[in-house]
Design a protein around this motif. Structure first.
Motif, PDB file in Angstrom:
ATOM      1  N   VAL A  12       0.862  -1.177   0.000  1.00  6.84           N
ATOM      2  CA  VAL A  12       0.000   0.000   0.000  1.00  6.84           C
ATOM      3  C   VAL A  12       0.901   1.230   0.000  1.00  6.84           C
ATOM      4  CG1 VAL A  12      -1.807   1.275   1.218  1.00  6.84           C
ATOM      5  CG2 VAL A  12      -1.796  -1.235   1.256  1.00  6.84           C
ATOM      6  N   LYS A  13       0.738   2.069  -1.022  1.00  7.98           N
ATOM      7  CA  LYS A  13       1.552   3.276  -1.149  1.00  7.98           C
ATOM      8  C   LYS A  13       0.633   4.481  -1.235  1.00  7.98           C
ATOM      9  CE  LYS A  13       5.496   3.172  -1.609  1.00  7.98           C
ATOM     10  NZ  LYS A  13       6.541   3.160  -0.589  1.00  7.98           N
ATOM     11  N   ALA A  14       0.992   5.538  -0.531  1.00  5.64           N
ATOM     12  CA  ALA A  14       0.198   6.764  -0.542  1.00  5.64           C
ATOM     13  C   ALA A  14       1.057   7.937  -0.994  1.00  5.64           C
ATOM     14  CB  ALA A  14      -0.366   7.031   0.848  1.00  5.64           C
ATOM     15  N   ARG A  15       0.438   8.838  -1.707  1.00  2.00           N
ATOM     16  CA  ARG A  15       1.092  10.071  -2.156  1.00  2.00           C
ATOM     17  C   ARG A  15       0.062  11.195  -2.126  1.00  2.00           C
ATOM     18  NH1 ARG A  15       5.834   9.139  -5.653  1.00  2.00           N
ATOM     19  NH2 ARG A  15       7.077   7.818  -4.318  1.00  2.00           N
ATOM     20  N   GLN A  16       0.527  12.383  -1.789  1.00  2.00           N
ATOM     21  CA  GLN A  16      -0.366  13.542  -1.821  1.00  2.00           C
ATOM     22  C   GLN A  16      -0.455  14.128  -3.222  1.00  2.00           C
ATOM     23  OE1 GLN A  16       0.968  16.192   1.248  1.00  2.00           O
ATOM     24  NE2 GLN A  16      -0.008  14.993   2.850  1.00  2.00           N
ATOM     25  N   SER A  17       0.576  13.897  -4.044  1.00  3.67           N
ATOM     26  CA  SER A  17       0.548  14.355  -5.426  1.00  3.67           C
ATOM     27  C   SER A  17       1.398  13.397  -6.258  1.00  3.67           C
ATOM     28  CB  SER A  17       1.087  15.782  -5.550  1.00  3.67           C
ATOM     29  OG  SER A  17       2.495  15.797  -5.494  1.00  3.67           O
ATOM     30  N   ASP A  18       1.302  13.525  -7.576  1.00  2.00           N
ATOM     31  CA  ASP A  18       2.126  12.682  -8.437  1.00  2.00           C
ATOM     32  C   ASP A  18       3.338  13.451  -8.973  1.00  2.00           C
ATOM     33  OD1 ASP A  18       0.871  14.345 -10.213  1.00  2.00           O
ATOM     34  OD2 ASP A  18       0.067  12.744 -11.472  1.00  2.00           O
ATOM     35  N   ARG A  19       3.698  14.500  -8.267  1.00  3.97           N
ATOM     36  CA  ARG A  19       4.841  15.331  -8.658  1.00  3.97           C
ATOM     37  C   ARG A  19       6.113  14.509  -8.841  1.00  3.97           C
ATOM     38  NH1 ARG A  19       7.328  20.348  -5.192  1.00  3.97           N
ATOM     39  NH2 ARG A  19       9.040  20.767  -6.606  1.00  3.97           N
ATOM     40  N   PHE A  20       6.297  13.507  -7.988  1.00  2.77           N
ATOM     41  CA  PHE A  20       7.482  12.654  -8.061  1.00  2.77           C
ATOM     42  C   PHE A  20       7.130  11.252  -8.546  1.00  2.77           C
ATOM     43  CE2 PHE A  20       8.478  15.848  -4.796  1.00  2.77           C
ATOM     44  CZ  PHE A  20       9.566  16.439  -5.414  1.00  2.77           C
ATOM     45  N   GLY A  21       5.996  11.109  -9.205  1.00  5.22           N
ATOM     46  CA  GLY A  21       5.561   9.819  -9.720  1.00  5.22           C
ATOM     47  C   GLY A  21       4.367   9.293  -8.943  1.00  5.22           C
ATOM     48  N   THR A  22       3.777   8.267  -9.502  1.00  2.00           N
ATOM     49  CA  THR A  22       2.609   7.664  -8.858  1.00  2.00           C
ATOM     50  C   THR A  22       3.062   6.787  -7.692  1.00  2.00           C
ATOM     51  OG1 THR A  22       2.639   5.670 -10.203  1.00  2.00           O
ATOM     52  CG2 THR A  22       1.427   7.575 -11.091  1.00  2.00           C
ATOM     53  N   PRO A  23       2.150   6.464  -6.794  1.00  2.00           N
ATOM     54  CA  PRO A  23       2.519   5.560  -5.703  1.00  2.00           C
ATOM     55  C   PRO A  23       3.061   4.222  -6.220  1.00  2.00           C
ATOM     56  CG  PRO A  23       0.447   6.625  -5.197  1.00  2.00           C
ATOM     57  CD  PRO A  23       0.786   6.989  -6.621  1.00  2.00           C
TER      58      PRO A  23
END
Length: 75
Positions: A12-23
């Protein structure tokens, strides 16, 4: 978890934005190799000889995205 006769290992990966790529993109080769080794050890200790699948679950501001069979052992 199990899906029928298949043992499923989920990251399970979470990110607030895809600025550095998708989770899912954060599950790089070295992490995939680590998860494959963990799965081998788990199944050996459990004495199981079953099909295995590696899923990724992405959590973003837009919601949750389940990616079944996101990668395979040896990839």
């Amino acid at each position: 978890m199990r899906d029928g006769d298949t043992v499923v290992f989920c990251e399970v990966k979470a990110r607030q934005s895809d600025r550095f790529g998708t989770p899912a993109e954060a599950v790089e080769r070295h992490k995939r190799e680590r998860y494959v080794n963990i799965a081998r050890d788990f199944l050996m200790r459990a004495g199981e000889d079953v099909a295995v699948r590696f899923d990724v679950i992405e959590v973003t501001e837009e919601g949750v995205n389940h990616i079944p069979a996101a990668f395979v052992a040896g990839e």
